[in-house]
Scaffold this motif. Sequence first.
Motif, PDB file in Angstrom:
ATOM      1  N   GLY A   1      -3.770   8.715   8.245  1.00 63.07           N
ATOM      2  CA  GLY A   1      -2.556   8.975   9.011  1.00 63.07           C
ATOM      3  C   GLY A   1      -1.318   8.229   8.530  1.00 63.07           C
ATOM      4  N   ASP A   2      -1.512   7.281   7.585  1.00 66.28           N
ATOM      5  CA  ASP A   2      -0.357   6.524   7.097  1.00 66.28           C
ATOM      6  C   ASP A   2       0.113   7.088   5.758  1.00 66.28           C
ATOM      7  OD1 ASP A   2      -0.655   4.762   9.242  1.00 66.28           O
ATOM      8  OD2 ASP A   2      -2.158   3.601   8.129  1.00 66.28           O
ATOM      9  N   PRO A   3       1.432   7.288   5.604  1.00 65.05           N
ATOM     10  CA  PRO A   3       1.918   7.760   4.308  1.00 65.05           C
ATOM     11  C   PRO A   3       1.712   6.692   3.228  1.00 65.05           C
ATOM     12  CG  PRO A   3       3.670   7.715   5.969  1.00 65.05           C
ATOM     13  CD  PRO A   3       2.489   7.073   6.572  1.00 65.05           C
ATOM     14  N   VAL A   4       1.262   7.131   2.041  1.00 61.58           N
ATOM     15  CA  VAL A   4       1.044   6.185   0.943  1.00 61.58           C
ATOM     16  C   VAL A   4       1.668   6.730  -0.333  1.00 61.58           C
ATOM     17  CG1 VAL A   4      -1.117   5.177   1.791  1.00 61.58           C
ATOM     18  CG2 VAL A   4      -1.191   7.254   0.410  1.00 61.58           C
ATOM     19  N   ARG A   5       1.969   5.831  -1.239  1.00 61.28           N
ATOM     20  CA  ARG A   5       2.308   6.191  -2.622  1.00 61.28           C
ATOM     21  C   ARG A   5       1.393   5.336  -3.494  1.00 61.28           C
ATOM     22  NH1 ARG A   5       6.810   9.226  -3.118  1.00 61.28           N
ATOM     23  NH2 ARG A   5       6.961   8.945  -5.348  1.00 61.28           N
ATOM     24  N   LEU A   6       0.436   5.947  -4.124  1.00 66.81           N
ATOM     25  CA  LEU A   6      -0.567   5.189  -4.876  1.00 66.81           C
ATOM     26  C   LEU A   6      -0.035   4.870  -6.265  1.00 66.81           C
ATOM     27  CD1 LEU A   6      -3.711   7.235  -3.855  1.00 66.81           C
ATOM     28  CD2 LEU A   6      -2.941   5.060  -2.920  1.00 66.81           C
ATOM     29  N   SER A   7      -0.234   3.599  -6.668  1.00 68.59           N
ATOM     30  CA  SER A   7       0.295   3.184  -7.963  1.00 68.59           C
ATOM     31  C   SER A   7      -0.724   3.366  -9.079  1.00 68.59           C
ATOM     32  CB  SER A   7       0.727   1.721  -7.893  1.00 68.59           C
ATOM     33  OG  SER A   7      -0.365   0.939  -7.447  1.00 68.59           O
ATOM     34  N   SER A   8      -2.020   3.404  -8.737  1.00 69.21           N
ATOM     35  CA  SER A   8      -3.046   3.484  -9.783  1.00 69.21           C
ATOM     36  C   SER A   8      -4.358   3.958  -9.160  1.00 69.21           C
ATOM     37  CB  SER A   8      -3.274   2.103 -10.396  1.00 69.21           C
ATOM     38  OG  SER A   8      -3.892   1.279  -9.440  1.00 69.21           O
ATOM     39  N   PRO A   9      -5.289   4.400 -10.004  1.00 67.73           N
ATOM     40  CA  PRO A   9      -6.607   4.770  -9.480  1.00 67.73           C
ATOM     41  C   PRO A   9      -7.277   3.604  -8.750  1.00 67.73           C
ATOM     42  CG  PRO A   9      -6.373   5.572 -11.721  1.00 67.73           C
ATOM     43  CD  PRO A   9      -5.188   4.708 -11.440  1.00 67.73           C
ATOM     44  N   ARG A  10      -6.975   2.386  -9.227  1.00 67.29           N
ATOM     45  CA  ARG A  10      -7.539   1.192  -8.577  1.00 67.29           C
ATOM     46  C   ARG A  10      -7.067   1.097  -7.123  1.00 67.29           C
ATOM     47  NH1 ARG A  10     -11.947  -1.581  -9.511  1.00 67.29           N
ATOM     48  NH2 ARG A  10     -12.062  -1.967  -7.289  1.00 67.29           N
ATOM     49  N   ALA A  11      -5.779   1.396  -6.913  1.00 67.13           N
ATOM     50  CA  ALA A  11      -5.217   1.338  -5.563  1.00 67.13           C
ATOM     51  C   ALA A  11      -5.892   2.371  -4.661  1.00 67.13           C
ATOM     52  CB  ALA A  11      -3.718   1.581  -5.613  1.00 67.13           C
ATOM     53  N   ALA A  12      -6.155   3.558  -5.230  1.00 61.59           N
ATOM     54  CA  ALA A  12      -6.839   4.595  -4.467  1.00 61.59           C
ATOM     55  C   ALA A  12      -8.240   4.128  -4.095  1.00 61.59           C
ATOM     56  CB  ALA A  12      -6.906   5.879  -5.285  1.00 61.59           C
ATOM     57  N   LEU A  13      -8.909   3.517  -5.084  1.00 58.92           N
ATOM     58  CA  LEU A  13     -10.275   3.043  -4.872  1.00 58.92           C
ATOM     59  C   LEU A  13     -10.310   1.990  -3.767  1.00 58.92           C
ATOM     60  CD1 LEU A  13     -12.703   4.037  -6.380  1.00 58.92           C
ATOM     61  CD2 LEU A  13     -12.543   2.067  -7.893  1.00 58.92           C
ATOM     62  N   ASP A  14      -9.302   1.122  -3.748  1.00 56.61           N
ATOM     63  CA  ASP A  14      -9.247   0.085  -2.722  1.00 56.61           C
ATOM     64  C   ASP A  14      -9.087   0.680  -1.323  1.00 56.61           C
ATOM     65  OD1 ASP A  14      -9.565  -1.814  -4.629  1.00 56.61           O
ATOM     66  OD2 ASP A  14      -7.431  -2.287  -4.827  1.00 56.61           O
ATOM     67  N   LEU A  15      -8.499   1.889  -1.258  1.00 53.65           N
ATOM     68  CA  LEU A  15      -8.373   2.557   0.038  1.00 53.65           C
ATOM     69  C   LEU A  15      -9.567   3.465   0.330  1.00 53.65           C
ATOM     70  CD1 LEU A  15      -4.584   3.391  -0.181  1.00 53.65           C
ATOM     71  CD2 LEU A  15      -5.641   1.912   1.524  1.00 53.65           C
ATOM     72  N   GLY A  16     -10.551   3.424  -0.574  1.00 54.07           N
ATOM     73  CA  GLY A  16     -11.773   4.194  -0.342  1.00 54.07           C
ATOM     74  C   GLY A  16     -11.743   5.601  -0.892  1.00 54.07           C
ATOM     75  N   ILE A  17     -10.777   5.893  -1.780  1.00 56.90           N
ATOM     76  CA  ILE A  17     -10.697   7.218  -2.392  1.00 56.90           C
ATOM     77  C   ILE A  17     -11.282   7.119  -3.796  1.00 56.90           C
ATOM     78  CG2 ILE A  17      -9.183   9.178  -2.914  1.00 56.90           C
ATOM     79  CD1 ILE A  17      -8.915   8.187  -0.022  1.00 56.90           C
ATOM     80  N   ALA A  18     -12.473   7.659  -4.014  1.00 62.99           N
ATOM     81  CA  ALA A  18     -13.126   7.532  -5.313  1.00 62.99           C
ATOM     82  C   ALA A  18     -13.213   8.891  -5.997  1.00 62.99           C
ATOM     83  CB  ALA A  18     -14.528   6.959  -5.147  1.00 62.99           C
ATOM     84  N   THR A  19     -12.898   8.905  -7.273  1.00 67.13           N
ATOM     85  CA  THR A  19     -12.939  10.149  -8.034  1.00 67.13           C
ATOM     86  C   THR A  19     -14.091  10.106  -9.027  1.00 67.13           C
ATOM     87  OG1 THR A  19     -10.551  10.169  -7.868  1.00 67.13           O
ATOM     88  CG2 THR A  19     -11.543  11.733  -9.390  1.00 67.13           C
ATOM     89  N   VAL A  20     -14.920  11.130  -9.017  1.00 63.72           N
ATOM     90  CA  VAL A  20     -16.022  11.228  -9.977  1.00 63.72           C
ATOM     91  C   VAL A  20     -15.631  12.285 -10.991  1.00 63.72           C
ATOM     92  CG1 VAL A  20     -18.448  11.793 -10.288  1.00 63.72           C
ATOM     93  CG2 VAL A  20     -17.711  10.561  -8.247  1.00 63.72           C
ATOM     94  N   TYR A  21     -15.336  11.836 -12.200  1.00 66.50           N
ATOM     95  CA  TYR A  21     -14.838  12.759 -13.210  1.00 66.50           C
ATOM     96  C   TYR A  21     -15.971  13.481 -13.911  1.00 66.50           C
ATOM     97  CZ  TYR A  21     -10.146  11.018 -12.650  1.00 66.50           C
ATOM     98  OH  TYR A  21      -8.925  10.704 -12.143  1.00 66.50           O
ATOM     99  N   GLN A  22     -15.568  14.585 -14.538  1.00 68.57           N
ATOM    100  CA  GLN A  22     -16.517  15.425 -15.246  1.00 68.57           C
ATOM    101  C   GLN A  22     -17.220  14.644 -16.364  1.00 68.57           C
ATOM    102  OE1 GLN A  22     -14.319  18.823 -16.357  1.00 68.57           O
ATOM    103  NE2 GLN A  22     -16.091  20.110 -16.593  1.00 68.57           N
ATOM    104  N   ASP A  23     -16.415  13.977 -17.210  1.00 72.16           N
ATOM    105  CA  ASP A  23     -17.038  13.128 -18.235  1.00 72.16           C
ATOM    106  C   ASP A  23     -17.308  11.788 -17.570  1.00 72.16           C
ATOM    107  OD1 ASP A  23     -14.429  12.656 -17.866  1.00 72.16           O
ATOM    108  OD2 ASP A  23     -13.891  12.430 -19.974  1.00 72.16           O
TER     109      ASP A  23
END
Lengths: 344, 274
Positions: B65-87
């Motif tokens: 519910g809070d607006p964010v501007r993510l600076s890096s994948p690390r920042a996303a990860l710290d907020l619990g957003i994890a990306t699993v890439y194809q490779d």
Amino acid sequence: MTVGQDAGGPVPAARVRGMLARPEIGALIGALVVFVFFASLSEVFRSPAGIANWLDPASTLGIMAVAVAALMIGGEFDLSAGVMTGSTAIVTGLVATRLGWNIWLAIGVSLLFAVLVGFLNGYLVMRTGLPSFIITLGSFLMLQGLNLGVTKLLTGTVLIRGLADVPGYHSASMVFASTVSVFGGAFRVSVLWWIGLTLLAVYVLRRTSFGNWVFSVGGDVRAARNVGVPVVRTKITLFVTTAVAAWLVGTITILRLTSIQANSGIGQELIYIVAAVIGGCLLTGGYGSAAGATLGALIFGMVSQGIVYVGWDADWFKFFLGAMLLVAVLTNQFVRRYAEEAKR
Amino acid sequence: MSPLLEVRGIGKRFGSVVALAEVSTQVSAGTVTCVLGDNGAGKSTLIKILSGAHRHDGGEYLIDGDPVRLSSPRAALDLGIATVYQDLAMVPLMPVWRNFFLGSEPTKGRGPLRRLDVAHAKEVTRRELLDMGIRLRDPEQPVGTLSGGERQSVAIARAVHFGARVLILDEPTSALGVKQAGVVLRYIVRARQRGLGVIFITHNPHHAYPVGDRFLVLKRGRSIGEYGKADITVEELTRLMAGGAELEQLGHELAGYGDVTALDGPVKSEDEQP
């Protein structure tokens, strides 16, 4: 060893894979075969004096092979490892005999020199992205030239001598070059250094985070970077470790002989790689073992002396070594295909 | 309860090229949002914004519910957003448990005695994979011996273990065969059951439909519709993606080729006869 989904997977193959999963297994079998072979042919070979005799060349080679194996697992080569055993000894020799410093200080200067060369090797490889094979071939040739050039310039000969008269020689010699008598065999203290370093390397590689990183940077550097492994730091540390191992061997050598030839160590770099590969290291990185490299060095030591004990021409040694290498490489190739085989 | 992750009218342009415009969607805990679209539809731009690799320049990106501007994948990860890439970020020659903890190794002891907590690492790996439905008899098994689907699942399990609440899966089934794709789809359902929000990017509606709760269809950087599962069938989804009429025309074209090939066949084989 199979996964739940593939209950119908090949079970006997899984057992084979479990056995082959240890990279040093081939070298262990090889070492046992070589020992039994020479021990049955020569009584001297299996006597304490004989054992002390073949452990000696194995020890200095083993110290290097363990470090080189760690570097190879990390996916890099160091062709300057051989000449560095000479360079570090020359630095020690020159500082001690020319400047008249205490030998311990000279050894310390030489250690700094080794760390610097190792760092430069690693830094250049990481910075340029060029193969370490080429970068360290460059440093190898430069050091070879420096060793001869500087030695001739300062001593007028290609030999630095007179270490025994330098202050501190006695205590340094005790630490690096003494012999211990056990059951009538005069064992070199370098054997203890070798065993100690092997245990340390096995522990670090298998039981620390750093060890995990070493395998990952050699196995798949991009994946390692993606999950946050400090790739540059890991690889540079490995180059520095190799140079420091060369410093240890250089120090052992110069204290034993109390002199050092300017061309000392040259040509040994490939023997270290041979020992590491016989011990199960893949040339492509990411796989191998410190214990295996030590067994590779042990095989080398037993064969080099064993051939003399059984009265054969020493020329056969190189042939035997080459054959061992080929068998080891073929085995490793097979093991890797097996380990990497994906059931897509 | 606000959704775990939401975008409202989000957009991204590279110079004068509009890569993504006015796209809105959301994912709540325990649901799967599928993002569908052909190549070049803007799927990767959307993932890169969500995962923190790109910053959006229009609209709003909200986490909890809070607006964010993510600076890096690390920042996303710290907020619990994890990306699993194809490779995948996996080293094939290393054992599963070492891969699982690579870069975040659990240790015990202190100072020079700080060492890997091997028993703990193996146990956690075994348990986390079991939760994903992979029964690993030996965590020492090299990752390279796992199937493609299982490797995806290890990557997913790893993301979950290290605190992911939202999983972004970038085309996890595209490189896999039918059976292995099924394995991955099963794990997506598992992740949903464990209360994670899943964003599943794919170009295959037949993979998306059985596991998805919401379907966002992108085309040329814009949303051409967002549907709940009740509002759409898999056939409609397929038509929507391919742009209905285009697909029908393609069907006629291919049927035409079929006849031509049938005529070509005998001619060729005559040529080959001596």
